[in-house]
Design a protein around this motif. Structure first.
Motif, PDB file in Angstrom:
ATOM      1  N   SER A 355      75.232  17.133 -14.290  1.00 38.27           N
ATOM      2  CA  SER A 355      74.562  17.334 -15.571  1.00 38.27           C
ATOM      3  C   SER A 355      75.941  17.528 -16.753  1.00 38.27           C
ATOM      4  N   LEU A 356      77.190  18.156 -16.074  1.00 37.94           N
ATOM      5  CA  LEU A 356      78.172  18.260 -16.929  1.00 37.94           C
ATOM      6  C   LEU A 356      79.082  17.066 -17.161  1.00 37.94           C
ATOM      7  N   TRP A 357      79.002  16.175 -16.421  1.00 36.49           N
ATOM      8  CA  TRP A 357      79.670  14.862 -16.272  1.00 36.49           C
ATOM      9  C   TRP A 357      78.921  14.089 -17.009  1.00 36.49           C
ATOM     10  N   GLN A 358      77.595  14.058 -17.336  1.00 35.61           N
ATOM     11  CA  GLN A 358      76.619  13.367 -18.316  1.00 35.61           C
ATOM     12  C   GLN A 358      77.085  14.156 -19.726  1.00 35.61           C
ATOM     13  N   TRP A 359      77.092  15.125 -19.865  1.00 38.03           N
ATOM     14  CA  TRP A 359      77.443  15.825 -21.097  1.00 38.03           C
ATOM     15  C   TRP A 359      78.978  15.336 -21.668  1.00 38.03           C
ATOM     16  N   ALA A 360      80.246  15.421 -20.687  1.00 36.15           N
ATOM     17  CA  ALA A 360      81.376  14.798 -21.139  1.00 36.15           C
ATOM     18  C   ALA A 360      81.230  13.243 -21.602  1.00 36.15           C
ATOM     19  N   ARG A 361      80.385  12.518 -20.779  1.00 40.42           N
ATOM     20  CA  ARG A 361      80.144  11.044 -20.970  1.00 40.42           C
ATOM     21  C   ARG A 361      79.622  11.063 -22.343  1.00 40.42           C
ATOM     22  N   ARG A 362      78.715  11.739 -22.831  1.00 41.76           N
ATOM     23  CA  ARG A 362      78.108  11.510 -24.212  1.00 41.76           C
ATOM     24  C   ARG A 362      78.794  12.112 -25.176  1.00 41.76           C
ATOM     25  N   ARG A 363      79.797  13.258 -25.039  1.00 45.08           N
ATOM     26  CA  ARG A 363      80.658  13.624 -25.885  1.00 45.08           C
ATOM     27  C   ARG A 363      81.804  12.839 -26.311  1.00 45.08           C
ATOM     28  N   HIS A 364      82.298  12.090 -25.141  1.00 44.65           N
ATOM     29  CA  HIS A 364      83.366  10.947 -25.457  1.00 44.65           C
ATOM     30  C   HIS A 364      83.018   9.589 -24.774  1.00 44.65           C
ATOM     31  N   PRO A 365      82.266   8.979 -25.538  1.00 47.31           N
ATOM     32  CA  PRO A 365      81.733   7.776 -24.988  1.00 47.31           C
ATOM     33  C   PRO A 365      82.666   6.729 -25.051  1.00 47.31           C
ATOM     34  N   ASN A 366      83.793   6.634 -25.713  1.00 42.75           N
ATOM     35  CA  ASN A 366      84.750   5.820 -25.808  1.00 42.75           C
ATOM     36  C   ASN A 366      86.053   6.013 -24.848  1.00 42.75           C
ATOM     37  N   LYS A 367      85.896   7.173 -24.156  1.00 41.22           N
ATOM     38  CA  LYS A 367      86.995   7.389 -23.294  1.00 41.22           C
ATOM     39  C   LYS A 367      86.855   6.878 -21.820  1.00 41.22           C
ATOM     40  N   ASN A 368      87.544   6.539 -20.887  1.00 43.57           N
ATOM     41  CA  ASN A 368      87.471   6.260 -19.712  1.00 43.57           C
ATOM     42  C   ASN A 368      87.280   7.359 -18.533  1.00 43.57           C
ATOM     43  N   THR A 369      87.118   7.025 -17.313  1.00 46.42           N
ATOM     44  CA  THR A 369      86.628   8.203 -16.454  1.00 46.42           C
ATOM     45  C   THR A 369      87.908   9.004 -16.043  1.00 46.42           C
TER      46      THR A 369
END
Length: 524
Positions: A355-369
């Motif tokens: 869930s936290l990883w999904q939160w980070a992806r939604r927060r920074h959609p233009n950044k890489n892994t």
């Protein structure tokens, strides 16, 4: 004795203190009045009189049940009615404790869910019993017979009748109450225990624990009751015993009190199939070992709440999100730390990480892994993907705050309270003091500052010099306020009771670190 206590000045002060310093102190009744000043509190003490007392109707509110779909009705009394109930509970509670069933654990002092679960283990880990009657009382609080309560509860019947018949207000309409006790009243849990106590004694009289019965071929019936509030289980040697004798006996017992079992939720289960009780799953596996684990329903509810919190924190910083999540994770893990939870904790940590990883992806959609990992995850204590955030300390320097994983909570066997232990009996005073000290150390486990301060103050409140316990609660106080340059370090903090903490801020009482005498005896 009850009359002396309910008419004493100290009893009235204790009652007012209880209702003005608990979590509901800012929740008014139908009169929209709260006691939030010293003047109102002392007036309330003098206003607590039996003569001329007439309770006001309850304020009806609804809260969601655990399933999230249905609503549970609560009746909120006025502050004066709450104080009167607290006053009469001071006199009633010692009687209820003395006459209570040995294996009743709900709404009783110094007893908890962990004690009930441990009793399940002690009873079911033996070869027999094998069958369990899972009892569920239909709308227990709402259906208890008023006539039965008035005839059997050992307290002032005139006062009790006024409370039971006070009615409730909903949408400015007054409704009468013909049965039941309000969920929300201070004395209601004690009244429900009065109604349900006696079932264990009834079962022991008919099916003695240590006496073989001829109807079972000279074997023991293995009938045991374990109850927490209105949830209970009854064990038996055979399914026929539970269906044919135990269940009718329980139904007759409840019928006298205006109650009945829920046909849909009352089931008879074999221990190898397993059953859920108080958020735990109890099951004996084919190898003969009994294991108690967190139930699937409990895990699902907890993770659902965590995901909802994370989804709502899209615009929140990682440090603020951690500040919200850590108490939730710590509280849930502490509840389940007395059972077989190691694998469950690891699985829960994995779901929270996803869930936290999904939160980070939604927060920074233009950044890489790689960027997201370096921003929010790092290696800590042998775990590579530990979630962290940054905030500023008192000096403006950046510091890291870390998410506390559930797996960090150590698994520790709970020591069950003695069945006949009574907190009002002087013979058990030392026993309960030792248990409370052990529980406080376990409570502060993993919180270094709280544990250090509690040991430094020897478990005493700095202001009133009385014990700090789980029941009294505590607050962290800064000797030098932070707005005046005080630090967050332990040298500037003390533990106070919640009411003492309120008093310090309200009356602006200066508090300093305690100067305690040295341990041991000084030699001449």
């Amino acid at each position: 004795m009850q009359r002396l206590l309910t008419h004493s000045y100290s009893g009235k002060v204790s009652a007012v203190r209880r209702v003005t310093e608990n979590q509901g102190k800012k929740t008014p009744g139908v009169d929209q009045e709260i006691w939030d000043t010293p003047e109102k509190k002392i007036q309330a003490v003098h206003a607590l009189k039996r003569r001329g007392y007439q309770p006001q109707p309850l304020r009806r509110v609804y809260i969601p049940k655990s399933d999230g779909k249905t609503m549970r009705p609560l009746g909120i009394p006025t502050m004066k009615d709450r104080a009167q109930q607290a006053l009469y509970l001071l006199a009633l509670d010692p009687v209820v404790e003395t006459t209570a069933d040995d294996n009743s654990y709900g709404f009783r002092q110094q007893r908890s869910c962990a004690d009930a679960v441990e009793q399940c283990f002690n009873t079911l880990s033996r070869p027999n019993p094998q069958w369990i009657l899972e009892g569920d009382i239909k709308s227990c609080f709402d259906r208890i017979s008023h006539d039965w309560l008035l005839a059997h509860v050992p307290m002032d019947r005139a006062i009790l009748q006024k409370w039971l018949k006070s009615g409730y207000m909903e949408k400015h309409v007054l409704h009468e109450t013909t049965d039941g006790t309000p969920q929300g009243g201070i004395i209601s849990p004690a009244l429900s225990n009065c109604a349900l106590d006696g079932l264990e004694r009834l079962l022991k009289e008919k099916f003695p624990t240590k006496k073989p019965l001829s109807s079972f071929g000279g074997k023991f019936a293995c009938v045991n009751l374990i109850r927490y509030a209105d949830d209970f289980i009854i064990t038996g040697r055979t399914k026929e015993l539970l269906e044919g004798e135990i269940k009718p006996l329980v139904e007759q017992f409840l019928q006298e009190r205006g109650l009945e079992l829920s046909p849909a939720k009352t089931v008879i289960t074999h221990v190898e199939k397993g059953f859920d009780f108080l958020g735990q799953n109890v099951r004996k596996y084919p190898n003969g070992k009994l294991l108690i684990k967190p139930s699937k329903k409990n895990i699902k509810t907890f993770l659902g709440g965590i995901r909802k919190t994370i989804r709502a924190a899209r615009g929140m910083s990682a440090a603020d999100l951690i500040r919200i999540l850590n108490p939730k994770i710590r509280g849930w893990a502490n509840y389940h730390r007395h059972v077989v939870s190691t694998r469950t904790f690891a699985r829960v940590d994995h779901h929270i990480f996803s869930s936290l990883w999904q939160w980070a992806r939604r927060r920074h959609p233009n950044k890489n892994t790689r960027w997201r990992k370096q921003k929010y995850f790092a290696s800590r204590r042998g775990r590579d993907w530990s979630f962290f955030g940054e905030k500023r300390d008192d000096q403006g320097q950046p510091i890291q705050v870390w998410l506390r994983p559930a797996r960090r909570t150590p698994i520790q066997r709970h020591v069950k309270v003695k069945a006949d232990a009574n907190p009002y009996d002087p013979a058990f005073e030392t026993y309960f003091e030792k248990r409370e000290a052990t529980h406080m150390q376990d409570t502060f486990q993993g919180t270094r500052t709280l544990r250090f301060l509690w040991h430094e103050q020897r478990g005493l409140c700095t202001l009133c010099n009385t014990k700090i316990t789980r029941i009294t609660g505590w607050r962290l106080h800064h000797c030098v306020p932070r707005v005046m340059g005080g630090s967050q370090r332990a040298e500037n903090r003390v533990l106070l009771h919640p009411e003492c903490h309120d008093r310090v801020h309200r009356q602006r009482i200066p508090v300093s670190k305690p100067r305690l005498p040295e341990r041991g005896v000084r030699r001449a």
